[in-house]
Design a protein around this motif. Structure first.
Motif, PDB file in Angstrom:
ATOM      1  N   PHE A  13      -6.640   7.897   9.631  1.00  0.00           N
ATOM      2  CA  PHE A  13      -6.095   7.013  10.659  1.00  0.00           C
ATOM      3  C   PHE A  13      -5.847   5.627  10.057  1.00  0.00           C
ATOM      4  O   PHE A  13      -6.732   5.067   9.418  1.00  0.00           O
ATOM      5  CB  PHE A  13      -7.115   6.928  11.788  1.00  0.00           C
ATOM      6  N   LEU A  14      -4.663   5.069  10.274  1.00  0.00           N
ATOM      7  CA  LEU A  14      -4.384   3.716   9.768  1.00  0.00           C
ATOM      8  C   LEU A  14      -4.562   2.667  10.853  1.00  0.00           C
ATOM      9  O   LEU A  14      -5.219   1.648  10.636  1.00  0.00           O
ATOM     10  CB  LEU A  14      -2.970   3.637   9.184  1.00  0.00           C
ATOM     11  N   SER A  15      -3.971   2.897  12.018  1.00  0.00           N
ATOM     12  CA  SER A  15      -4.163   1.957  13.130  1.00  0.00           C
ATOM     13  C   SER A  15      -3.456   2.491  14.371  1.00  0.00           C
ATOM     14  O   SER A  15      -2.781   3.529  14.314  1.00  0.00           O
ATOM     15  CB  SER A  15      -3.620   0.573  12.789  1.00  0.00           C
ATOM     16  N   SER A  16      -3.634   1.788  15.467  1.00  0.00           N
ATOM     17  CA  SER A  16      -2.893   2.128  16.676  1.00  0.00           C
ATOM     18  C   SER A  16      -2.384   0.851  17.329  1.00  0.00           C
ATOM     19  O   SER A  16      -2.867  -0.253  17.038  1.00  0.00           O
ATOM     20  CB  SER A  16      -3.769   2.922  17.653  1.00  0.00           C
ATOM     21  N   GLY A  17      -1.389   1.006  18.170  1.00  0.00           N
ATOM     22  CA  GLY A  17      -0.832  -0.121  18.917  1.00  0.00           C
ATOM     23  C   GLY A  17      -0.569   0.321  20.341  1.00  0.00           C
ATOM     24  O   GLY A  17      -0.562   1.523  20.643  1.00  0.00           O
ATOM     25  N   GLN A  73       1.718  -4.384   7.587  1.00  0.00           N
ATOM     26  CA  GLN A  73       1.246  -5.574   8.324  1.00  0.00           C
ATOM     27  C   GLN A  73       0.530  -5.202   9.617  1.00  0.00           C
ATOM     28  O   GLN A  73      -0.198  -6.013  10.173  1.00  0.00           O
ATOM     29  CB  GLN A  73       2.399  -6.541   8.628  1.00  0.00           C
ATOM     30  N   PHE A  74       0.728  -3.960  10.094  1.00  0.00           N
ATOM     31  CA  PHE A  74       0.056  -3.527  11.329  1.00  0.00           C
ATOM     32  C   PHE A  74      -1.139  -2.597  11.045  1.00  0.00           C
ATOM     33  O   PHE A  74      -1.695  -2.009  11.970  1.00  0.00           O
ATOM     34  CB  PHE A  74       1.062  -2.843  12.261  1.00  0.00           C
ATOM     35  N   PHE A 102       5.215  -0.497   7.434  1.00  0.00           N
ATOM     36  CA  PHE A 102       4.666  -1.598   8.231  1.00  0.00           C
ATOM     37  C   PHE A 102       3.155  -1.785   8.038  1.00  0.00           C
ATOM     38  O   PHE A 102       2.375  -1.765   9.006  1.00  0.00           O
ATOM     39  CB  PHE A 102       5.015  -1.403   9.704  1.00  0.00           C
ATOM     40  N   PRO A 135      -4.589  -3.042   9.454  1.00  0.00           N
ATOM     41  CA  PRO A 135      -5.431  -4.110   8.907  1.00  0.00           C
ATOM     42  C   PRO A 135      -6.203  -3.747   7.638  1.00  0.00           C
ATOM     43  O   PRO A 135      -6.308  -4.581   6.739  1.00  0.00           O
ATOM     44  CB  PRO A 135      -6.384  -4.452  10.062  1.00  0.00           C
ATOM     45  N   THR A 136      -6.722  -2.522   7.540  1.00  0.00           N
ATOM     46  CA  THR A 136      -7.515  -2.217   6.336  1.00  0.00           C
ATOM     47  C   THR A 136      -6.633  -2.133   5.090  1.00  0.00           C
ATOM     48  O   THR A 136      -7.052  -2.503   3.999  1.00  0.00           O
ATOM     49  CB  THR A 136      -8.321  -0.912   6.501  1.00  0.00           C
ATOM     50  N   LYS A 139      -5.268  -5.736   3.772  1.00  0.00           N
ATOM     51  CA  LYS A 139      -6.234  -6.426   2.922  1.00  0.00           C
ATOM     52  C   LYS A 139      -6.103  -5.967   1.463  1.00  0.00           C
ATOM     53  O   LYS A 139      -6.124  -6.771   0.528  1.00  0.00           O
ATOM     54  CB  LYS A 139      -7.651  -6.097   3.456  1.00  0.00           C
TER      55      LYS A 139
END
Lengths: 189, 189
Positions: free
Chosen positions: A43-47, A168-169, A166, A171-172, A175
């Protein structure tokens, strides 16, 4: 190593077979096979209800998107700060619900899968290095490539923080890309 | 199997070692070691600004929560519809941002990790079968168990859809638990 771990590793072997070679994910006619195990990828992220278009509004529709990377490419990103050949990124859209069970505020993800999009890197196959594909809802039939004139290609090329993606969306990963200086010169936070 | 997959499997072996035995995750004094690899575990779902308390409002604060399960227990859940001994669930809270880069609407996850909570099943260790632990922000020091009188225990016991866990907010697992008839008799959608 106990029995549970051995059983798990057997599953991982099956799950990563497809992700490890980008050839294996394409049907002979160039369509993309559905990435069946993506929910077990990293998992990278969710929006929630994100939009890159100032004018576009979708009243009454509320959706989460969840982004996953195939684990092999994810581990290469951790080392290098960018995506290797064969990378597969999956974005799924799911319905967002406010009130339900004991929840009174905010949003949680409901059961409806609204669509699955794939962004995959194969520099021999795609002129810009990456191709986009879209599957509808629960439909797992192979998908045709989205034509390269579509907005997604130009937008990712222009605004993607790392290698047209993307980050930029995520967060881990942002960095890591920042530390490894792999951010695109076009990228504006 | 190519070199990338072999390298990945080596990482998986290291990552699952800790998750496979619940004894290994506890320090001798009963504190819980930080689950270092949880970002590579299986993502269950995310929520934005959820609250179970009608009266509680946090103006000016906006947070996503992401929930992960250790992969061994996740695969057992797929088979059985419930959590095995040794299950580790991790919830992380991250800052939510509206405007940034090319995003104009909705929310995405920003870089700030605000906290990590763990819910782990060990019926020999915990009277109710499960224990809660909380780590603050980026702090990875071993955490003390949250006392069993805290609200989280009673609320999960009373409202958790499966085995005191909030499977009602994890759409892919809710489908499995429904099919396998492992929903708690207390559970109200």
């Amino acid at each position: 190593m106990n029995v549970r771990v051995v059983a798990y590793l057997a599953t991982v072997l099956l799950a990563t077979g497809a992700a490890a070679s980008s050839d294996a994910i394409f049907a002979p006619d160039g369509k993309l096979n559905f990435p069946a195990n993506y929910r077990e990828w990293v998992f990278l992220s969710s929006g929630l209800d994100m939009s890159y278009n100032k004018l576009l509004d979708m009243p009454g529709h509320s959706m989460f998107d969840n982004v996953f990377a195939d684990p092999v490419s994810y581990h290469e990103f951790l080392q290098t700060g960018t995506w290797p050949e064969g990378t597969i990124l999956v974005m799924e859209a799911r319905g967002a619900t406010g009130k339900g069970s004991i929840n009174h505020r905010g949003k949680f993800q409901s059961g409806d899968l609204m669509g699955v999009e794939v962004h995959t890197k194969d520099t021999r196959r795609f002129p810009g290095g990456w191709g986009f594909f879209a599957f509808g809802g629960e439909d797992t039939q192979p998908a045709q490539q989205i034509p390269t004139g579509a907005d997604c290609y130009a937008c990712h090329q222009q605004h993607g923080a790392v290698n047209t993606t993307f980050v930029q969306f995520y967060p881990t990963l942002l960095k890591i890309a920042t530390a490894k200086k792999t951010l695109s010169p076009n990228y504006q936070p």
